[in-house]
Design an enzyme around this catalytic site. Structure first.
Site, short mmCIF file in Angstrom:
data_model
loop_
_atom_site.label_atom_id
_atom_site.label_comp_id
_atom_site.label_asym_id
_atom_site.label_seq_id
_atom_site.Cartn_x
_atom_site.Cartn_y
_atom_site.Cartn_z
N THR A 299 10.46 -14.61 17.17
CA THR A 299 11.37 -13.62 17.76
C THR A 299 12.49 -13.26 16.80
O THR A 299 13.43 -12.56 17.17
CB THR A 299 11.98 -14.18 19.07
N TRP A 300 12.42 -13.75 15.58
CA TRP A 300 13.45 -13.53 14.56
C TRP A 300 13.61 -12.03 14.28
O TRP A 300 12.62 -11.33 14.14
CB TRP A 300 13.05 -14.27 13.28
N TYR B 265 19.30 -16.54 16.59
CA TYR B 265 18.67 -15.23 16.54
C TYR B 265 19.42 -14.25 17.43
O TYR B 265 19.53 -14.47 18.65
CB TYR B 265 17.20 -15.28 16.96
N LEU C 215 4.34 -12.10 6.08
CA LEU C 215 4.39 -10.82 5.38
C LEU C 215 5.65 -10.69 4.53
O LEU C 215 6.00 -9.59 4.09
CB LEU C 215 4.29 -9.67 6.39
N SER D 143 7.22 -6.11 15.30
CA SER D 143 8.26 -5.35 15.99
C SER D 143 7.69 -4.19 16.80
O SER D 143 8.42 -3.40 17.38
CB SER D 143 9.29 -4.83 14.97
N GLU E 170 -2.46 -5.33 15.03
CA GLU E 170 -2.92 -5.40 13.65
C GLU E 170 -2.88 -6.86 13.16
O GLU E 170 -3.85 -7.37 12.59
CB GLU E 170 -2.02 -4.53 12.75
#
Lengths: 351, 351, 351, 351
Positions: free
Chosen positions: D29-30, D63, D219, D298, D305
């Protein structure tokens, strides 16, 4: 045969070298509660058991997918017996379909036991068992988690079920190493045709660490009642959906041989004025290394019949036990490797 | 078959999760040293073994009533190889006729090991094994005594022989509880016809505590050489005095069936251009859970034949191993209780 | 520059948070003793070192295949200095060609140290180092074995060499867990071009468990003497058989860049009226986290030159150290992941 | 690419040698929750994740300054899934602006976790992580505090995040020394351009103490999506306020080189009919030492994907992995000090 006399000789034993005192016979709920039988019959069974001195009721989170616990909980609530007069045990391993609801992780032991207690409408059970070993969880985590639920007052004791002596010893080792609480009891299958673990391995580990022995399937899922003498009857357990393995077991070659032996034992039972099932249960009770034999009756008649096995125990003298061993032909030896020791000893003698 | 090529592919393994590195093949002295064979042949065997990369020589206080150790000690003294280049192991349990010379009391472990060292003319052995469990001595005394002989520099490691996994785990547990030194290795029988302990139980305990596996009787006391194909020959081990149990084993019904299987395996051996004995030894070496296979040759020819098994190992591809399992029909199952688990899992699916 | 004045400012430090007090400079025997130099020169070196306050002589079983220890031992015997006035350290890992003579098994630690003591003609060394980690031996066995040789009076302390901080911490953990003796010192490479371990990791672990730092190769095997400025001279270490890796290191692109930096540092050295080598050694001594810097001189002149570095230390003021860092461009950062922390802290500030 | 097929091959692994079973992919959830994305999208993401077999949701007190936890808590409450079917982890270190709200004091561990639970509206999380090491707090206090929150049923396990192997080993050591509960998992950055810790150091410590590996930024904060191919787009993460460091990272020389490599990898991705992002995630999953890869999507499209990377894993054969290593040119070596070992071994050979 129907009804139980006042003089029912129920005995109580410490469950191994532990403080908890259990009746020789306990009542299991496997297959029956929440499944095969109605809640009314279940209530009758619990009541008869309790009134005849049985103080231990055994269930598991997996039995009828939780319904066995719900049924047992409702009955206990309704009966409103003093909580301190009876013992409830449940077992954890398969708590649901999710990955995190299975096995012996700390998460499942704590969440699973809390769910069981909700279904049982109890603040605590007396014993919680690990329903099988979980080789993917480290033993330290398992023993720490069971110690934690005891410290949290969710249960008084923990035990193992279908664990090998090595696994039990490992749990004990970890408990000693980290000052945690060791298991008090192994629950395992025991009957005329499955003897080795209870007669050889558990007494050995009992001697070392005092672990108690609680047994199930004294009638081998009904095999020992003689009901499969002529195949698989329509309403027997072996005819239930999901019990194909039991049906196979009855009908294969090994099963046929066992039926022959049962016919011989039936003659003995007749001599003692009891049923084959009673003989089979009394034979379990006769083993002093067994601390509690779980019954799995599905009807009032069956339960009375089973409880009355207590009257048969005294008839099983050492000489009768020897006869039974002869008929069964499966008395386990202490050590398979005996021949080697003999050889070594012989060698020594040669000196 | 006679003589060993330069390219002998001897490999070395850590003996379990321990620092000691042993050759895949070790040389045992059971039956042969100080008994069946002359000291000259014994010396030849030791020399051939050492020169071909075998770095472990195993004996026991009971072998030939101490004479095996005496012979081994004389040879090692004469050869004068650097002590750090080889490993000597001995075993304690039967050290004499007196009551106090048997078993695993602290008295016998210390006195017995000192006597072994005198016979061996060594300051220390590398590993001392408990030749069998001693249920009459408390495990704490046993583990303390072995720790003491290590601390006294009489040996570097201790191990167990013919102990059950539960007993090994108990020793480990005691070692952890009292900060003593746990055993590093179990020495046990392993061959084509005795598989369960090495293939099922020891890997399980290895995974938990790193215990190594050293095996003996890869040829089942000669059974697997094919020499008993037509009964018991005059000079075979089974014809020796005191080996009546071996003779019986060859001639009984089970023995006859095994001879049939060996005939099938002989065909396979021929295909690989090796002897049945070599196939049997290579089959042991092929098991990655085995850290050292003890050979028990009684002649130079036999030893060369046995060592040359190293050349056969690479031929035992997975598909060949499957063929051998099919012929033997004795591949052990991981858990006998599988049926129960299946049942429980089925129950869960019913939800 | 030739000869040493009375006022040599040799300092002594505790080797980490341990009782043993070592001179800032120690004398190593790697490459030189029993190999590159004659025993006469070796004796001169030892004598000069001792007379100038160096109290630590370091060797290893593997140096010149045992001959370094033999040479050191002969000299110490001949000089007959009081044993309590100096410290001898040796290192174990490669003790011979046999499988059992390598690594950190209990067998090799005990046998290897006994062999070292024989070659050194000593009853004990002060410190025995594990020359590198041995991932195939369990840490418990390693720490138990080093504790045992200390308890047997074969040495007073044990240390590690070329171990990672994690491995050192594991050894410490095992020592605490089993009440054994933890290592007191890590011996590691440290010079102008290899800084991270000594400047970042070891201070961190020193802070936690007090481990001392002893460093070797202050001149990077001669790289920092400027002698490779124009390639590899005929009699330099990089021209020795078996040192091809060093030659490569000098001549590759990275090596060329380092030579450029050394030229800049030479200018600084000239300013301080010292040699480049003295600057490089003084720079090591200037690091307060370093407890002992091992020198590896191969001639009397070199040794005098090296020892005289002690006079340079006070010239390395903070501002000079900053200049050197600028020239080197390799000052290690405390944490590579700093940017992430910054980010997290920024996030927090956003509240 | 949009939507997930029924046959999503989500696998589950034990989180290191611990009982907890986690899905290969977790949802982080960062940056996103409570910040970059709306609560509605957050709910969609959680729902898609759960329905496709993701059982782990990771957050932290820091966060979005607590808002990530609040959002996650609201969604979990609304969905009302059975608590035992999923895992929630949070992380502690920066809990507020006050001095006492930061770091790993017992005060902050207990107060911070309670605040997190309030924001999450949960009775417990499954894992609480130390978000970074705190060198100013003694390790004993840290390990005691995490043990206490486990014993108080505020969480089931504790882990570390961005700790060095030495720090993890210190925590383990302290746990063993004082009979406390050791951490079960290290959470760390891992992607194509940051490999050393996950590929070298964590497997080493896993082997020793069984610690699990959970990774984030597969990523590299979007770097590996190819979106920075032509600089920093307007709505990318690197354009966000407070992410100047990320922008710098993209635009510097090193960043340019990485973009070149990504172009090569894109060709590979096209060959496998997947996106560069999917290739990058599948590459993380392919590492068997990684137990859980946290995704940070997000948008719904991104999450689909990312999850579909599971279909790419099987295409990454050993030969493809070798190709990727060649393109990246950053495969970490096991030990930098190899040259020294080689030298030592050469020395030995000289004997």
């Amino acid at each position: 045969m129907s009804g139980v006399t006042k003089s029912m000789p129920m005995a109580y034993k410490n469950l191994g070298r532990n403080g908890l005192r259990v009746s020789q016979l306990g009542l299991g709920t496997w297959v029956t509660f929440g499944g095969q039988i109605s809640d009314d019959i279940a209530e009758e069974l619990i009541t008869i058991a309790y009134e005849n001195g049985i103080n231990l009721f055994d269930t598991a989170e997996v039995y009828a997918a939780g319904k066995a616990e719900i049924t047992l909980g409702k009955i206990l609530k309704k009966k409103n017996w003093k909580r301190s007069t009876y013992i409830v045990s449940t077992k954890l391993y398969w708590g649901g379909k999710a990955e995190t609801e299975k096995g012996l992780s700390r998460k499942h032991i704590i969440e699973g036991l809390k769910s069981s207690l909700e279904r049982l409408q109890l603040d605590y059970v007396d014993i919680v068992f690990a329903n099988k070993p979980d080789s993917s969880a480290p033993m330290e985590e398992i023993v720490r988690a069971f110690t934690q639920v005891i410290n949290n007052n969710l249960c008084f004791y923990w035990g193992t079920s279908r664990w090998s002596p090595m696994e039990i010893m490992e749990a004990y080792s970890i408990a000693r190493q980290f000052n945690l609480i060791p298991p008090i009891c192994e629950q395992t299958e025991y009957h005329l045709f499955q003897r080795e673990k209870v007669e050889i391995f558990l007494p050995d580990i009992f001697k070392k660490i005092g672990i108690g022995t609680m047994t199930w399937s004294p009638l081998a899922c009904g095999l020992l009642t003689g009901k499969y003498d002529d195949g698989v009857p329509l309403h027997s357990r072996a005819a239930l959906k999901g019990y194909g393995w039991l049906k196979d077991k009855v009908l294969n070659e090994e099963g046929r041989k066992q039926q022959d032996k049962l016919r011989e034992l039936s003659i003995l039972a007749t001599k003692f004025d009891c049923t084959l099932a009673q003989l089979a249960i009394a034979w379990c009770l006769r083993n002093e290394n067994v601390h509690c034999v779980l019954l799995g009756a599905s009807s009032v008649e069956q339960l009375y019949e089973n409880i009355n096995s207590l009257h048969v125990v005294s008839k099983l003298t050492p000489s009768v036990m020897t006869d039974i061993d002869r008929i069964l032909g499966n008395k386990p030896n202490f050590r398979i490797s005996t021949k080697n020791e003999t050889f070594q000893q012989q060698q020594q003698i040669q000196r």
